[in-house]
Design an enzyme around this catalytic site. Structure first.
Site, short mmCIF file in Angstrom:
data_model
loop_
_atom_site.label_atom_id
_atom_site.label_comp_id
_atom_site.label_asym_id
_atom_site.label_seq_id
_atom_site.Cartn_x
_atom_site.Cartn_y
_atom_site.Cartn_z
N ASP A 1 0.81 -1.22 0.00
CA ASP A 1 0.00 0.00 0.00
C ASP A 1 0.84 1.27 0.00
O ASP A 1 0.30 2.37 -0.13
CB ASP A 1 -0.92 -0.01 1.23
CG ASP A 1 -1.88 1.17 1.28
OD1 ASP A 1 -2.50 1.47 0.25
OD2 ASP A 1 -2.00 1.81 2.34
N SER B 1 -6.09 5.92 0.26
CA SER B 1 -6.48 4.65 -0.36
C SER B 1 -7.98 4.44 -0.18
O SER B 1 -8.52 4.65 0.90
CB SER B 1 -5.71 3.50 0.28
OG SER B 1 -4.32 3.66 0.14
N GLN C 1 -5.18 -0.83 -7.16
CA GLN C 1 -5.68 0.09 -6.13
C GLN C 1 -6.30 1.31 -6.77
O GLN C 1 -5.77 1.86 -7.74
CB GLN C 1 -4.54 0.54 -5.22
CG GLN C 1 -4.99 1.46 -4.08
CD GLN C 1 -3.84 1.88 -3.18
OE1 GLN C 1 -3.16 2.85 -3.45
NE2 GLN C 1 -3.63 1.13 -2.10
#
Length: 288
Positions: A205, A229, A279
């Protein structure tokens, strides 16, 4: 965030409260105002892995970041047993703080079995030894930034390979965005496949959303952008050694509506494709 790999391992060692219910701790020291999304994803994966037999391994995980986590209190992970099949098992995990759900994850687990096998080839890139430490790049922006990087992110060794940012030639912005990094845990992890999978989820991430800003000449830490995110998906193709060099080959096919989409192929040093990551995140423009 953890300044050492030992603290990462400690974060992934969840406290079992009862069947299917776990509590995850927070780093002892951190300047972050929200819990790092990779930490929540990794802890949730560990919680789910704790509820499946030792011969079932995660092959996909899909997460939604709903609310920013509070780094001052633990996170409780509630694992729902969705399905137990002969080959596949499915788990859903809700992460809670202050009586609210801050995160959801659905993960699927499979027994290892033979089948057809093919993969993309790893692109030609400089080796980790030929790439610059991301910490050294950050240090070029000032001493405070260097100290903060060391305190928050030094549990992983991250090397910057490069990108196709349109610095001198505006036409380069028309080329699909590419950003590449090498990374590995800064130390040796215990020989546990679930732990290596979770450690990989943790670091996956960190940089991915930044690829969606490459065509616009903006870096993820710029005051010109408010990032967060929104969702994150990992497909695990082959066993991962998170303490060995992994190439994070990132691209961004689209940005619109204050959101950026990034995808990545992850290769081991020998060219094996071990995972694919996707993502979507907030990249809200800040003017003024």
């Amino acid at each position: 965030m953890p300044a050492s790999l030992d603290e990462v391992v400690h974060l992934l060692d969840l406290e079992k409260l009862e069947e299917g219910l776990y509590r995850g701790s927070q780093p002892a020291q951190s300047d972050l105002v929200r819990v790092f999304g990779g930490q929540v994803a990794a802890q949730a994966l560990m919680a789910a892995q704790n509820t499946v037999p030792d011969d079932r391994f995660v092959h996909s995980m899909h997460v939604y970041f709903i609310l920013g986590g509070d780094p001052s209190i633990p996170i409780v992970y509630d694992v729902e047993n969705v399905r137990d099949g002969r080959s596949f098992m499915t788990r859903r995990v809700a992460a809670r703080q202050h009586g609210e759900i801050i995160f959801y994850m659905t993960a699927s687990f499979q027994v290892d079995e033979p089948g057809w096998d093919h993969q993309d080839a790893m692109p030609p890139v400089p080796s980790p030894d030929e790439s610059i430490s991301l910490g050294d790049l950050v240090a070029q922006t000032g001493e405070k930034a260097a100290e903060r990087w060391k305190r928050e992110w030094s549990s992983f060794d991250i090397r910057y390979v490069g990108d196709n940012r349109p610095e001198d030639d505006p036409q380069r912005a028309l080329v699909p965005a590419v950003q590449r990094l090498w990374f590995r845990a800064d130390g040796t992890l215990p020989a546990s496949r679930p732990l290596h999978n979770a450690a990989f989820a943790y670091i996956s991430d960190l940089s991915l959303l930044g690829a969606s800003l490459v065509p616009h000449g903006v870096v993820i830490g710029s005051p010109r952008v408010k990032p967060a995110s929104l969702d994150h998906t990992i497909w695990f193709h082959r066993p991962i050694a998170a303490d060995q060099w992994l190439l994070y080959d990132q691209t961004s096919p689209s940005a619109s509506g204050a959101r950026g989409l990034s995808t990545a192929r992850v290769f081991s040093l020998d060219g094996t494709l071990v995972a694919t990551v996707a993502q979507e995140g907030l990249i809200r423009r800040v003017d003024g």
